[in-house]
Motif scaffolding. Sequence first.
Motif, short mmCIF file in Angstrom:
data_model
loop_
_atom_site.label_atom_id
_atom_site.label_comp_id
_atom_site.label_asym_id
_atom_site.label_seq_id
_atom_site.Cartn_x
_atom_site.Cartn_y
_atom_site.Cartn_z
N ARG A 73 0.75 -1.31 -0.41
CA ARG A 73 0.09 0.01 -0.10
C ARG A 73 0.64 1.00 -0.23
O ARG A 73 0.42 2.30 -0.37
CB ARG A 73 -0.91 0.07 1.21
CG ARG A 73 -1.78 1.38 1.77
CD ARG A 73 -2.63 0.68 3.03
NE ARG A 73 -1.82 1.28 3.58
CZ ARG A 73 -2.12 0.84 4.55
NH1 ARG A 73 -3.66 0.46 5.38
NH2 ARG A 73 -1.26 0.86 5.75
N LEU A 74 1.62 1.93 0.46
CA LEU A 74 3.19 2.68 0.93
C LEU A 74 4.10 2.94 -0.36
O LEU A 74 3.53 3.73 -1.02
CB LEU A 74 4.18 2.32 1.93
CG LEU A 74 5.24 3.02 1.95
CD1 LEU A 74 4.60 4.56 2.67
CD2 LEU A 74 6.49 2.67 3.14
N LYS A 76 2.01 1.60 -3.58
CA LYS A 76 2.19 2.31 -4.22
C LYS A 76 1.72 3.67 -4.19
O LYS A 76 1.21 4.68 -5.28
CB LYS A 76 0.19 1.24 -4.02
CG LYS A 76 -0.81 2.29 -5.48
CD LYS A 76 -2.15 0.66 -5.03
CE LYS A 76 -3.28 1.26 -6.39
NZ LYS A 76 -4.62 0.75 -6.54
N SER A 77 1.43 4.38 -2.76
CA SER A 77 0.89 5.61 -2.72
C SER A 77 2.34 6.37 -2.96
O SER A 77 1.83 7.57 -3.76
CB SER A 77 1.28 5.86 -0.94
OG SER A 77 1.90 5.64 -0.40
N ALA A 80 2.47 6.94 -7.41
CA ALA A 80 1.40 7.36 -7.35
C ALA A 80 1.19 9.19 -6.84
O ALA A 80 0.65 9.75 -8.03
CB ALA A 80 -0.38 7.25 -6.82
N PHE A 81 1.97 9.20 -6.24
CA PHE A 81 1.61 10.75 -6.01
C PHE A 81 3.94 11.66 -6.48
O PHE A 81 3.87 12.59 -5.86
CB PHE A 81 1.92 11.30 -4.39
CG PHE A 81 0.67 11.31 -3.92
CD1 PHE A 81 -0.19 12.41 -4.16
CD2 PHE A 81 -0.43 9.85 -3.77
CE1 PHE A 81 -1.90 12.34 -3.89
CE2 PHE A 81 -1.07 10.03 -3.46
CZ PHE A 81 -2.28 11.37 -3.68
N GLN A 216 0.78 6.03 4.00
CA GLN A 216 0.14 6.03 3.28
C GLN A 216 0.54 7.43 2.82
O GLN A 216 -0.14 8.60 3.73
CB GLN A 216 -1.64 6.45 3.24
CG GLN A 216 -1.97 4.49 3.28
CD GLN A 216 -3.33 4.64 3.76
OE1 GLN A 216 -4.20 5.25 2.85
NE2 GLN A 216 -3.42 4.09 4.76
N VAL A 217 1.56 8.21 1.36
CA VAL A 217 1.95 8.28 1.07
C VAL A 217 0.95 9.79 0.27
O VAL A 217 0.23 8.91 -0.85
CB VAL A 217 3.03 9.10 0.38
CG1 VAL A 217 3.23 9.85 -0.59
CG2 VAL A 217 4.14 8.32 1.58
N ARG A 218 0.45 11.24 0.57
CA ARG A 218 -0.77 12.04 -0.37
C ARG A 218 0.01 12.57 -1.27
O ARG A 218 -0.65 13.59 -1.10
CB ARG A 218 -1.95 11.88 0.62
CG ARG A 218 -2.40 10.57 1.16
CD ARG A 218 -3.55 11.15 2.15
NE ARG A 218 -4.33 9.73 2.52
CZ ARG A 218 -5.43 9.64 3.24
NH1 ARG A 218 -5.54 10.78 3.56
NH2 ARG A 218 -6.12 9.12 3.79
N ILE A 362 0.91 12.48 4.45
CA ILE A 362 1.05 10.78 4.55
C ILE A 362 0.30 11.11 6.53
O ILE A 362 0.53 11.21 7.38
CB ILE A 362 2.67 10.22 5.09
CG1 ILE A 362 3.71 11.18 4.75
CG2 ILE A 362 3.03 9.58 4.86
CD1 ILE A 362 4.88 11.37 4.69
#
Length: 371
Positions: A73-74, A76-77, A80-81, A216-218, A362
Amino acid sequence: MIVFNFIILPILFNFCLGREKDDDLLQNKVIREGLIAAQDSSPPNKNYVSVAIILCNVGVEGLVNGIMKVFNRLLKSILAFSKETPLHVIIVTDEKSHLTVRSCILAGLGKFLSESIIRFYQGLELPDPINLKILPSLRFDLVDIKSITKNFRAEIDVMKLEYSLNSKEEIISQLEDGTYVATSPKYVEDLFYIGPFYADAFVSIERLITLDADLQVRRDLAQLNKLFLSMPSEAIMGVTADQSGYYFALIRHLFKNNPEHKLTQDEMKQRGINSGVVLYHLDRMRRNKEYREARSVRNLNKIKEDLDIKNRFLFELGDQDWFTLLMYTKPHLFQILPCGWNVQIPLRITVPEYQCTQKTFILHKHGDIHE
């Protein structure tokens, strides 16, 4: 779709990474071959942002059962960003785990890329095809944790005695409000005590961001990396304050009941740290005599004696606890980061006003790693 996956996808994988179209070389260009020593890890060039994540004891029952799920999950995030940011990703792992970790990374990259390409061709996303870039420039290093611990065995063993419950069994304790809390046996593992020694281990890296696996990175990690530039010249680390109130009893004792201690008056620093996201200015750490003296075998223990808390409080979270005490006594070595870079969702909140109200860059949800 079969033709797409097996013929078109490998070509696009090479193209989107900006690498040569050579399938035989692809894996080793993205992930360096084998398990390497920390001192051999270095970014391809100065434009890469170095990020470290610890993935040890993969598959060991009862420690971190969900670690690969949250890491996927990490990863992928991050992808994505941070599409425009060259990333040097260091995975600190071990001999028994590194092949599983390597396979997981390659599978995660392939899945992210295929899903992105499919969305593109279905018209769900319409980037400029001339500038199509689905993945950032990437280099993964799988670093053997023993290459870090071997030179600091005495220090790590002292820290285990002072900053963990030193038990290989789960410990259940009751708090003052009657709540029962379980302490994982994972904190007896070396991986929770290596932070203070990164500067001596990663000798070819000047700045290092460390991330817990359960994040989770945003936001683009380039923005987090820019915070190094705002650190005061004497600061060697950037950290976020604890948001749960974990250190509240310690805070009450040190800052309310014993004002004679010459400790930080910064309220945010008094809260202690959460080490889920840390900026290590390794170059400064290597040159800072005050820090290196504090990290000696003698002073790793002495700091508790100086604060008269050696037999008053139990510490159980490894180097996070030591860094917190160091920040209390040497606050100038630390810069508090905006809380949005480590928005914590703890299992138990002792002080609600500590919770972050800033925009989440995050997310750090505690507990997922054990599911």
